[in-house]
Design an enzyme around this catalytic site. Structure first.
Site, mmCIF file in Angstrom:
data_model
loop_
_atom_site.group_PDB
_atom_site.id
_atom_site.type_symbol
_atom_site.label_atom_id
_atom_site.label_comp_id
_atom_site.label_asym_id
_atom_site.label_seq_id
_atom_site.Cartn_x
_atom_site.Cartn_y
_atom_site.Cartn_z
ATOM 1 N N GLY A 8 11.970 35.247 23.045
ATOM 2 C CA GLY A 8 11.981 35.447 21.600
ATOM 3 C C GLY A 8 12.653 36.760 21.241
ATOM 4 N N ASP A 31 11.559 30.992 29.731
ATOM 5 C CA ASP A 31 10.883 30.515 28.527
ATOM 6 C C ASP A 31 10.566 29.036 28.709
ATOM 7 O OD1 ASP A 31 10.693 31.820 25.482
ATOM 8 O OD2 ASP A 31 10.591 29.626 25.524
ATOM 9 N N THR A 116 3.531 42.811 26.356
ATOM 10 C CA THR A 116 3.509 43.190 24.940
ATOM 11 C C THR A 116 2.612 42.282 24.109
ATOM 12 O OG1 THR A 116 5.318 41.733 24.239
ATOM 13 C CG2 THR A 116 5.941 43.868 25.159
ATOM 14 N N ASN A 118 -0.040 40.432 21.982
ATOM 15 C CA ASN A 118 -1.169 40.918 21.170
ATOM 16 C C ASN A 118 -2.354 39.955 21.177
ATOM 17 O OD1 ASN A 118 -0.360 43.456 20.133
ATOM 18 N ND2 ASN A 118 1.072 42.434 18.749
ATOM 19 N N HIS A 173 -4.245 49.622 20.556
ATOM 20 C CA HIS A 173 -3.043 49.270 19.804
ATOM 21 C C HIS A 173 -3.485 48.308 18.713
ATOM 22 C CE1 HIS A 173 1.037 48.418 18.749
ATOM 23 N NE2 HIS A 173 0.907 47.138 19.013
#
Length: 309
Positions: A8, A31, A116, A118, A173
């Site tokens: 992405g 992917d 990365t 979330n 974060h």
């Protein structure tokens, strides 16, 4: 070889920047969408040819093709949409990260993993558990981005280059992360002495809300900032620079915290986190830090146990 799982916006931005910085000669994009990583890789190879870069990109839908990678970057996961909190992403992305972790363990068992996805700190915990890797080789990326944002907003207030600021951001974060102006310096002078109380409040608020602001403005989350931060971390690992960066790592007694990933300063090198740096915090700063730790603990406690094996 560097493998990036997820083609992405963040994954492709990281791949482009790493190519421009010549961090590795081979970069693999993986992917689940047929044709997507292959098309991105082909386009990037044309970029490399035009710019005369000695970097080759590959695209695949098969995890087995990451075999031999010494660095795996995971950007896969559901994106954060306008009005959505990181916590709302928790269960769906825990499933994705857990599955990817098992594939990394199978095909790249000696790799350093940077992710990365979330909510970042909780997903770092899922990756740590699902791979079974030492905590030094499972790193949450976000701190570099948060610190970069702090430096940007503080520099705007002071009229200086962001490169002159050494920023410190600690904790989760997310909404409970907190910049530490008293430990963020310009040539030894803390930001807390250079900015007024009102200016500090504005800088902290802008830093914390930066990601949400980008999403509000354009309808999808940031990619160039994360891509640059990932490239910086990849460079530290691949070139063994032993650079100090802010990253989310599972603490094992540091800051009196155990088995919780938290954004802290670390030294990063070829084998991952070489050292966790413990900075002295005031009573107020420590209280904020521990509140952030507890917020992460609550997220971890709500993750289904089958994603932690």
């Amino acid at each position: 070889m560097i493998t990036i799982i997820g083609s992405g916006r963040v994954g492709t931005a990281a791949a482009v920047i790493m190519g421009l910085l010549k961090i590795d000669t081979k970069i693999l994009l993986i992917d689940i969408i047929k044709g997507l990583p292959q098309g991105e890789a082909l386009d990037m190879n044309h970029m490399s040819s035009i710019l005369g870069l000695d970097v080759e990109y590959f695209g695949s839908n098969e995890y087995k093709d990451m075999e031999g990678s010494d660095l795996v970057i995971v950007t896969a996961g559901l994106p954060r949409k306008p009005g959505m909190t990181r916590e709302q992403l928790l269960e769906a992305n825990a499933k994705i990260v857990s599955e990817i972790g098992k594939e990394i363990k199978r095909y790249a068992p000696n790799s350093v993993v940077i992710l990365t996805t979330n909510p970042l700190d909780a997903m770092t915990y899922v990756m740590w558990k699902s791979t079974g890797f030492p905590r030094e080789r499972v790193i949450g990326f976000s701190g570099v981005l948060d610190a970069g944002r702090l430096a940007y907003y503080a520099a705007k207030k002071l009229g200086v280059s962001p490169a002159s600021i050494l920023p410190i951001v600690l904790g989760q974060h997310g909404e409970s992360m907190f910049p530490v102006p008293s430990k963020s310096f310009i040539h030894g002078v803390p930001l807390s002495r250079l900015l007024t109380e009102e200016q500090l409040k504005e800088v902290v608020e802008e830093t914390v809300k930066a990601g949400a602001r980008i999403t509000e403005l354009r309808g999808f989350s940031s990619n160039w900032g994360p891509g640059a931060g990932l490239a910086l971390m990849a460079e530290a690992v691949k070139r063994d620079t032993k650079r100090s960066l802010i990253a989310s790592v599972v603490l094992q007694g540091e800051y009196d915290v155990r088995d919780v990933p938290v954004e802290v300063p670390v030294i990063l090198g070829r084998s991952g986190v070489l050292k966790v740096l413990e900075i002295e915090l005031s009573a107020e700063e420590r209280q904020k830090f521990m509140q952030s730790v507890e917020a992460i603990r609550k997220l971890i406690a709500s993750i289904p146990s089958n994603y932690l094996q």
